[in-house]
Design an enzyme around this catalytic site. Structure first.
Site, PDB file in Angstrom:
ATOM      1  N   SER A   1     -31.980  50.228  48.559  1.00 32.00           N
ATOM      2  CA  SER A   1     -31.579  49.880  49.922  1.00 32.00           C
ATOM      3  C   SER A   1     -30.400  48.911  49.957  1.00 32.00           C
ATOM      4  CB  SER A   1     -32.766  49.290  50.677  1.00 32.00           C
ATOM      5  OG  SER A   1     -33.270  48.163  49.996  1.00 32.00           O
ATOM      6  N   LEU A   2     -30.202  48.131  48.892  1.00 29.08           N
ATOM      7  CA  LEU A   2     -29.059  47.202  48.863  1.00 29.08           C
ATOM      8  C   LEU A   2     -27.717  47.919  48.686  1.00 29.08           C
ATOM      9  CD1 LEU A   2     -30.513  44.207  46.832  1.00 29.08           C
ATOM     10  CD2 LEU A   2     -30.107  44.335  49.289  1.00 29.08           C
TER      11      LEU A   2
ATOM     12  N   GLU B   1     -36.113  40.334  46.818  1.00 28.90           N
ATOM     13  CA  GLU B   1     -36.598  41.256  45.787  1.00 28.90           C
ATOM     14  C   GLU B   1     -37.784  40.642  45.040  1.00 28.90           C
ATOM     15  OE1 GLU B   1     -35.614  44.116  45.973  1.00 28.90           O
ATOM     16  OE2 GLU B   1     -33.457  44.364  46.033  1.00 28.90           O
TER      17      GLU B   1
ATOM     18  N   TYR C   1     -29.386  49.545  43.334  1.00 24.95           N
ATOM     19  CA  TYR C   1     -29.652  50.974  43.179  1.00 24.95           C
ATOM     20  C   TYR C   1     -30.533  51.544  44.278  1.00 24.95           C
ATOM     21  CZ  TYR C   1     -33.823  48.802  41.264  1.00 24.95           C
ATOM     22  OH  TYR C   1     -34.941  48.028  41.092  1.00 24.95           O
TER      23      TYR C   1
END
Length: 164
Positions: A13-14, A81, A11
């Site tokens: 930068s990925l 993360e 949701y």
């Protein structure tokens, strides 16, 4: 535990293909999706967001459902993360244009979303550094170049550690 290969709801930068290409060396199959019961916030001083459970289940966060993620790729995401906890959530896929409409309670035609279980990274740090709603265009894109450099550095260090 979910079956291999894994699905991951992203949701922030990925959602950027360039970030995925640097981290994974590929852009996985993906679909537009959302999760109910979460809110997305800015992390003060950073270009990436944080999601936390919402105060009510009506709130939702949109993003992408990445599919076909290998165990090794999932482990890399876990390291990347590190301020987050990976949890299984119910993800709703945005209906495709071919989806058959169903009748809503107010006699309007609505489309039912397909649902799937997926991993999601949920913020596990202090919530007092979260502020306002996060936007890809407003918060990530202006810092994209610096973020991609950081991703490239992360991958090099991650691979170095893995090979030693």
């Amino acid at each position: 535990m979910m079956a291999v290969p894994y699905s991951v709801f992203v949701y922030g930068s990925l959602m950027c293909p360039d970030v995925l290409k640097i981290l994974l060396g590929r852009i996985p199959k993906h679909s537009k999706a959302f999760v109910n019961g979460f809110e997305r916030f800015c992390v003060k001083g950073y270009s990436f967001p944080a999601c936390i459970p919402a105060s009510n289940s009506v709130k939702s966060v949109d993003g992408l459902l990445l599919e076909g993620i290998s165990k090794e790729e999932l482990q890399m995401f876990d390291e990347f993360e590190d301020e987050y906890t990976r949890e299984i959530v119910k993800v709703s896929l945005f209906p495709s244009p071919e989806a058959k409409p169903i009748t809503g309670t107010d006699d309007t035609a609505v489309q039912e979303a397909d649902k799937a279980d997926a991993y999601m990274y949920i913020w596990n740090e202090a919530q007092d550094i979260l502020e306002g709603s996060w936007s890809f265009d407003r918060h990530y894109l202006p810092k994209k170049k610096e973020y991609l450099v950081m991703c490239d550095k992360f991958v090099k260090e991650y691979r170095e550690e893995a090979s030693s």
